[in-house]
Design a protein around this motif. Sequence first.
Motif, mmCIF file in Angstrom:
data_model
loop_
_atom_site.group_PDB
_atom_site.id
_atom_site.type_symbol
_atom_site.label_atom_id
_atom_site.label_comp_id
_atom_site.label_asym_id
_atom_site.label_seq_id
_atom_site.Cartn_x
_atom_site.Cartn_y
_atom_site.Cartn_z
ATOM 1 N N LYS A 169 -7.631 -0.644 28.633
ATOM 2 C CA LYS A 169 -6.435 -1.295 29.155
ATOM 3 C C LYS A 169 -6.170 -2.554 28.326
ATOM 4 O O LYS A 169 -7.074 -3.109 27.699
ATOM 5 C CB LYS A 169 -6.597 -1.655 30.625
ATOM 6 C CG LYS A 169 -7.632 -2.734 30.898
ATOM 7 C CD LYS A 169 -7.601 -3.135 32.369
ATOM 8 C CE LYS A 169 -8.570 -4.298 32.620
ATOM 9 N NZ LYS A 169 -8.498 -4.769 34.018
ATOM 10 N N ASP B 61 -16.179 5.231 23.818
ATOM 11 C CA ASP B 61 -15.381 5.964 24.797
ATOM 12 C C ASP B 61 -14.061 5.224 25.004
ATOM 13 O O ASP B 61 -14.046 4.096 25.484
ATOM 14 C CB ASP B 61 -16.152 6.056 26.122
ATOM 15 C CG ASP B 61 -15.369 6.798 27.196
ATOM 16 O OD1 ASP B 61 -14.285 7.328 26.882
ATOM 17 O OD2 ASP B 61 -15.849 6.834 28.345
ATOM 18 N N SER B 62 -12.964 5.875 24.637
ATOM 19 C CA SER B 62 -11.653 5.226 24.724
ATOM 20 C C SER B 62 -10.866 5.644 25.963
ATOM 21 O O SER B 62 -9.688 5.329 26.091
ATOM 22 C CB SER B 62 -10.834 5.555 23.476
ATOM 23 O OG SER B 62 -10.634 6.959 23.379
ATOM 24 N N SER B 63 -11.498 6.305 26.902
ATOM 25 C CA SER B 63 -10.762 6.891 28.033
ATOM 26 C C SER B 63 -10.364 5.885 29.102
ATOM 27 O O SER B 63 -9.512 6.181 29.933
ATOM 28 C CB SER B 63 -11.587 8.007 28.666
ATOM 29 O OG SER B 63 -12.818 7.494 29.166
ATOM 30 N N HIS B 64 -10.969 4.701 29.116
ATOM 31 C CA HIS B 64 -10.663 3.741 30.184
ATOM 32 C C HIS B 64 -10.173 2.400 29.622
ATOM 33 O O HIS B 64 -10.436 1.351 30.196
ATOM 34 C CB HIS B 64 -11.906 3.499 31.050
ATOM 35 C CG HIS B 64 -12.418 4.744 31.707
ATOM 36 N ND1 HIS B 64 -11.729 5.389 32.697
ATOM 37 C CD2 HIS B 64 -13.536 5.470 31.493
ATOM 38 C CE1 HIS B 64 -12.395 6.451 33.089
ATOM 39 N NE2 HIS B 64 -13.500 6.526 32.361
ATOM 40 N N LYS C 113 -22.039 4.706 22.936
ATOM 41 C CA LYS C 113 -20.987 5.647 22.540
ATOM 42 C C LYS C 113 -19.631 4.951 22.597
ATOM 43 O O LYS C 113 -19.417 4.041 23.394
ATOM 44 C CB LYS C 113 -20.983 6.864 23.460
ATOM 45 C CG LYS C 113 -22.285 7.654 23.432
ATOM 46 C CD LYS C 113 -22.192 8.888 24.307
ATOM 47 C CE LYS C 113 -23.520 9.628 24.356
ATOM 48 N NZ LYS C 113 -23.946 10.074 23.022
#
Length: 267
Positions: A250, A245-248, A243
Amino acid sequence: MDKQFHQLHHEGLLILTNVADATGARIVEQLGCEAVATSSAAVAWAHGYADGNALPLDRLVSTVESIARVISVPLTVDVEAGYSVDLTRVAQVIEAVIAAGAVGINIEDGASPPELLVRKIEVARKVADQRNVRLFINARTDVYLKGLVPAEDRVAETLKRAALYQAAGADGLFAAGVSAEYEIAALCQGTTLPVNVLGLASLPSPEALKALGVRRLSAGSGIAEFLYGAMAGLAKGFLDTGKLDSSHLKAFTYGEVNALLKTAGNA
Protein backbone atom coordinates in the motif's frame (compact mmCIF):
# COMPACT_ATOMS: atom_id res chain seq x y z
CA MET A 1 11.29 23.06 -26.29
CA ASP A 2 9.89 26.14 -24.56
CA LYS A 3 7.44 26.95 -27.37
CA GLN A 4 6.46 23.28 -27.56
CA PHE A 5 5.68 23.20 -23.85
CA HIS A 6 3.48 26.28 -24.09
CA GLN A 7 1.59 24.74 -27.00
CA LEU A 8 0.86 21.58 -25.00
CA HIS A 9 -1.33 23.67 -22.69
CA HIS A 10 -3.61 24.60 -25.58
CA GLU A 11 -4.11 21.21 -27.23
CA GLY A 12 -6.37 19.39 -24.78
CA LEU A 13 -5.41 17.97 -21.41
CA LEU A 14 -1.71 17.64 -20.61
CA ILE A 15 -1.21 14.80 -18.11
CA LEU A 16 2.01 14.92 -16.10
CA THR A 17 3.14 11.92 -14.05
CA ASN A 18 5.59 13.73 -11.79
CA VAL A 19 8.97 12.09 -11.18
CA ALA A 20 11.94 12.33 -8.80
CA ASP A 21 14.89 11.36 -10.98
CA ALA A 22 16.28 10.62 -14.42
CA THR A 23 15.22 6.98 -14.50
CA GLY A 24 11.66 7.90 -13.60
CA ALA A 25 11.73 10.56 -16.31
CA ARG A 26 12.84 8.04 -18.93
CA ILE A 27 10.13 5.62 -17.85
CA VAL A 28 7.29 8.12 -18.21
CA GLU A 29 8.68 9.45 -21.48
CA GLN A 30 8.71 5.91 -22.85
CA LEU A 31 5.11 5.50 -21.69
CA GLY A 32 4.13 8.40 -23.91
CA CYS A 33 4.26 11.48 -21.69
CA GLU A 34 4.50 14.59 -23.85
CA ALA A 35 6.49 16.40 -21.16
CA VAL A 36 8.25 15.52 -17.91
CA ALA A 37 7.54 17.24 -14.60
CA THR A 38 9.34 16.87 -11.31
CA SER A 39 7.61 16.60 -7.96
CA SER A 40 9.34 18.89 -5.47
CA ALA A 41 8.44 16.54 -2.64
CA ALA A 42 9.70 13.46 -4.49
CA VAL A 43 12.99 15.14 -5.43
CA ALA A 44 13.52 16.32 -1.85
CA TRP A 45 12.71 12.87 -0.43
CA ALA A 46 15.10 11.19 -2.89
CA HIS A 47 17.91 13.35 -1.48
CA GLY A 48 16.95 12.78 2.15
CA TYR A 49 15.21 16.09 2.79
CA ALA A 50 11.66 16.87 3.84
CA ASP A 51 9.49 18.79 1.42
CA GLY A 52 9.18 22.46 2.33
CA ASN A 53 11.93 24.59 0.74
CA ALA A 54 14.69 22.57 2.45
CA LEU A 55 16.44 21.01 -0.57
CA PRO A 56 19.88 22.53 -1.29
CA LEU A 57 20.10 24.15 -4.71
CA ASP A 58 22.99 22.00 -5.87
CA ARG A 59 20.92 18.85 -5.30
CA LEU A 60 18.03 20.31 -7.27
CA VAL A 61 20.29 21.37 -10.13
CA SER A 62 22.00 17.98 -10.35
CA THR A 63 18.59 16.31 -10.56
CA VAL A 64 17.41 18.66 -13.31
CA GLU A 65 20.63 18.18 -15.28
CA SER A 66 20.41 14.39 -15.04
CA ILE A 67 16.79 14.38 -16.19
CA ALA A 68 17.40 16.81 -19.07
CA ARG A 69 20.28 14.62 -20.27
CA VAL A 70 18.10 11.56 -20.84
CA ILE A 71 14.83 12.95 -22.24
CA SER A 72 13.82 14.57 -25.51
CA VAL A 73 10.57 16.17 -24.35
CA PRO A 74 10.07 19.45 -22.43
CA LEU A 75 10.98 19.49 -18.74
CA THR A 76 9.21 21.51 -16.07
CA VAL A 77 10.60 21.75 -12.55
CA ASP A 78 8.79 22.37 -9.29
CA VAL A 79 10.82 24.95 -7.38
CA GLU A 80 8.44 25.06 -4.39
CA ALA A 81 8.33 28.72 -3.24
CA GLY A 82 11.68 29.50 -4.88
CA TYR A 83 13.48 28.17 -1.79
CA SER A 84 13.67 31.66 -0.32
CA VAL A 85 11.79 34.87 0.44
CA ASP A 86 14.81 36.82 -0.81
CA LEU A 87 14.21 37.80 -4.44
CA THR A 88 17.91 37.71 -5.31
CA ARG A 89 18.10 34.12 -4.14
CA VAL A 90 14.91 33.25 -6.03
CA ALA A 91 16.48 34.69 -9.18
CA GLN A 92 19.52 32.45 -8.64
CA VAL A 93 17.28 29.40 -8.33
CA ILE A 94 15.39 30.22 -11.53
CA GLU A 95 18.63 30.94 -13.39
CA ALA A 96 20.08 27.63 -12.24
CA VAL A 97 17.14 25.43 -13.25
CA ILE A 98 16.86 27.10 -16.66
CA ALA A 99 20.59 26.59 -17.23
CA ALA A 100 20.16 22.95 -16.22
CA GLY A 101 17.50 22.36 -18.87
CA ALA A 102 14.07 23.38 -17.57
CA VAL A 103 11.62 25.20 -19.84
CA GLY A 104 8.89 25.42 -17.22
CA ILE A 105 8.57 25.89 -13.47
CA ASN A 106 5.98 25.55 -10.75
CA ILE A 107 6.25 28.21 -8.07
CA GLU A 108 3.83 28.44 -5.15
CA ASP A 109 2.44 30.99 -2.74
CA GLY A 110 1.89 28.66 0.23
CA ALA A 111 0.80 30.55 3.33
CA SER A 112 2.64 33.73 2.30
CA PRO A 113 0.81 36.82 1.05
CA PRO A 114 0.07 36.58 -2.68
CA GLU A 115 2.02 39.80 -3.24
CA LEU A 116 5.22 37.89 -2.47
CA LEU A 117 4.55 35.37 -5.22
CA VAL A 118 3.77 38.27 -7.56
CA ARG A 119 7.29 39.59 -7.00
CA LYS A 120 8.80 36.13 -7.45
CA ILE A 121 6.96 35.65 -10.74
CA GLU A 122 8.21 39.02 -11.96
CA VAL A 123 11.76 37.98 -11.06
CA ALA A 124 11.38 34.61 -12.80
CA ARG A 125 10.08 36.28 -15.96
CA LYS A 126 12.94 38.76 -15.98
CA VAL A 127 15.54 36.00 -15.57
CA ALA A 128 13.96 33.91 -18.33
CA ASP A 129 13.77 36.88 -20.71
CA GLN A 130 17.45 37.62 -20.10
CA ARG A 131 18.24 34.04 -21.14
CA ASN A 132 15.88 34.31 -24.12
CA VAL A 133 13.79 31.40 -22.82
CA ARG A 134 10.01 31.47 -23.00
CA LEU A 135 9.71 29.94 -19.55
CA PHE A 136 6.27 28.53 -18.70
CA ILE A 137 5.57 29.86 -15.20
CA ASN A 138 2.88 27.77 -13.53
CA ALA A 139 1.70 29.72 -10.49
CA ARG A 140 0.47 27.38 -7.77
CA THR A 141 -1.91 28.78 -5.23
CA ASP A 142 -2.51 26.84 -2.03
CA VAL A 143 -5.91 28.38 -1.29
CA TYR A 144 -7.47 24.91 -1.47
CA LEU A 145 -4.57 22.73 -0.41
CA LYS A 146 -3.89 24.65 2.78
CA GLY A 147 -7.42 25.91 3.40
CA LEU A 148 -6.30 29.54 3.39
CA VAL A 149 -9.84 30.96 3.35
CA PRO A 150 -13.30 29.58 4.25
CA ALA A 151 -14.63 27.02 1.76
CA GLU A 152 -17.26 29.35 0.34
CA ASP A 153 -14.61 31.95 -0.53
CA ARG A 154 -12.07 29.67 -2.21
CA VAL A 155 -13.16 30.13 -5.81
CA ALA A 156 -13.19 33.92 -5.50
CA GLU A 157 -9.85 34.02 -3.68
CA THR A 158 -8.22 31.69 -6.21
CA LEU A 159 -9.43 33.82 -9.11
CA LYS A 160 -8.27 36.99 -7.36
CA ARG A 161 -4.82 35.50 -7.03
CA ALA A 162 -4.90 34.19 -10.59
CA ALA A 163 -5.41 37.74 -11.88
CA LEU A 164 -2.50 39.03 -9.80
CA TYR A 165 -0.20 36.24 -10.93
CA GLN A 166 -1.18 36.57 -14.58
CA ALA A 167 -0.48 40.31 -14.51
CA ALA A 168 2.95 39.54 -13.05
CA GLY A 169 3.79 37.18 -15.91
CA ALA A 170 2.40 33.75 -15.00
CA ASP A 171 1.41 31.42 -17.85
CA GLY A 172 -0.69 28.93 -15.91
CA LEU A 173 -2.72 28.57 -12.72
CA PHE A 174 -2.23 25.49 -10.52
CA ALA A 175 -5.25 25.30 -8.20
CA ALA A 176 -3.84 22.45 -6.15
CA GLY A 177 -6.45 20.70 -4.03
CA VAL A 178 -9.64 21.67 -5.84
CA SER A 179 -11.78 18.63 -6.68
CA ALA A 180 -15.46 19.62 -6.86
CA GLU A 181 -16.67 19.74 -10.44
CA TYR A 182 -18.62 22.99 -10.06
CA GLU A 183 -15.60 24.74 -8.51
CA ILE A 184 -13.28 23.50 -11.25
CA ALA A 185 -15.74 24.80 -13.84
CA ALA A 186 -15.90 28.19 -12.11
CA LEU A 187 -12.11 28.48 -12.05
CA CYS A 188 -11.76 27.57 -15.72
CA GLN A 189 -14.45 30.09 -16.66
CA GLY A 190 -13.02 32.80 -14.43
CA THR A 191 -9.48 32.99 -15.85
CA THR A 192 -7.85 32.86 -19.26
CA LEU A 193 -4.84 31.05 -17.79
CA PRO A 194 -4.62 27.30 -18.47
CA VAL A 195 -5.84 25.64 -15.28
CA ASN A 196 -3.84 22.82 -13.65
CA VAL A 197 -5.37 20.49 -11.06
CA LEU A 198 -3.86 17.88 -8.77
CA GLY A 199 -4.76 14.23 -9.30
CA LEU A 200 -6.75 13.55 -6.15
CA ALA A 201 -8.87 10.40 -5.79
CA SER A 202 -12.02 12.54 -5.66
CA LEU A 203 -11.26 14.30 -8.94
CA PRO A 204 -13.54 13.88 -12.00
CA SER A 205 -12.24 11.72 -14.85
CA PRO A 206 -9.71 13.13 -17.33
CA GLU A 207 -12.47 13.30 -19.94
CA ALA A 208 -14.68 15.31 -17.60
CA LEU A 209 -11.80 17.59 -16.64
CA LYS A 210 -11.09 18.30 -20.28
CA ALA A 211 -14.75 19.14 -20.88
CA LEU A 212 -14.71 21.50 -17.89
CA GLY A 213 -11.77 23.36 -19.41
CA VAL A 214 -8.84 21.98 -17.40
CA ARG A 215 -5.62 21.98 -19.42
CA ARG A 216 -3.17 20.21 -17.10
CA LEU A 217 -3.44 17.31 -14.66
CA SER A 218 -0.56 16.53 -12.29
CA ALA A 219 0.15 13.46 -10.19
CA GLY A 220 2.12 15.52 -7.67
CA SER A 221 3.87 13.40 -5.05
CA GLY A 222 1.33 10.56 -5.31
CA ILE A 223 3.55 8.21 -7.32
CA ALA A 224 6.48 8.69 -4.94
CA GLU A 225 4.19 8.09 -1.96
CA PHE A 226 3.15 4.74 -3.39
CA LEU A 227 6.71 3.76 -4.26
CA TYR A 228 8.00 4.43 -0.76
CA GLY A 229 5.08 2.54 0.71
CA ALA A 230 5.81 -0.37 -1.62
CA MET A 231 9.48 -0.29 -0.63
CA ALA A 232 8.55 -0.46 3.06
CA GLY A 233 6.15 -3.32 2.44
CA LEU A 234 8.65 -5.32 0.41
CA ALA A 235 11.46 -4.69 2.88
CA LYS A 236 9.34 -5.71 5.88
CA GLY A 237 8.20 -8.87 4.12
CA PHE A 238 11.74 -9.78 3.22
CA LEU A 239 12.94 -9.15 6.77
CA ASP A 240 10.14 -11.34 8.13
CA THR A 241 10.20 -14.18 5.60
CA GLY A 242 13.26 -13.85 3.36
CA LYS A 243 10.90 -13.59 0.36
CA LEU A 244 9.77 -10.67 -1.78
CA ASP A 245 5.97 -10.66 -1.56
CA SER A 246 4.20 -7.79 -3.32
CA SER A 247 0.63 -8.93 -2.63
CA HIS A 248 -0.07 -6.65 0.35
CA LEU A 249 1.56 -3.38 -0.70
CA LYS A 250 0.00 0.00 0.00
CA ALA A 251 1.10 3.58 -0.53
CA PHE A 252 2.60 5.79 2.14
CA THR A 253 0.81 9.10 2.57
CA TYR A 254 2.52 12.41 1.86
CA GLY A 255 2.61 13.06 5.61
CA GLU A 256 4.26 9.74 6.40
CA VAL A 257 7.11 10.24 3.92
CA ASN A 258 7.63 13.87 4.86
CA ALA A 259 7.63 13.06 8.60
CA LEU A 260 10.34 10.45 8.11
CA LEU A 261 12.68 13.14 6.81
CA LYS A 262 11.62 15.94 9.14
CA THR A 263 12.67 13.76 12.06
CA ALA A 264 16.05 13.22 10.39
CA GLY A 265 17.04 16.75 11.39
CA ASN A 266 17.29 18.33 7.95
CA ALA A 267 13.89 19.98 7.55
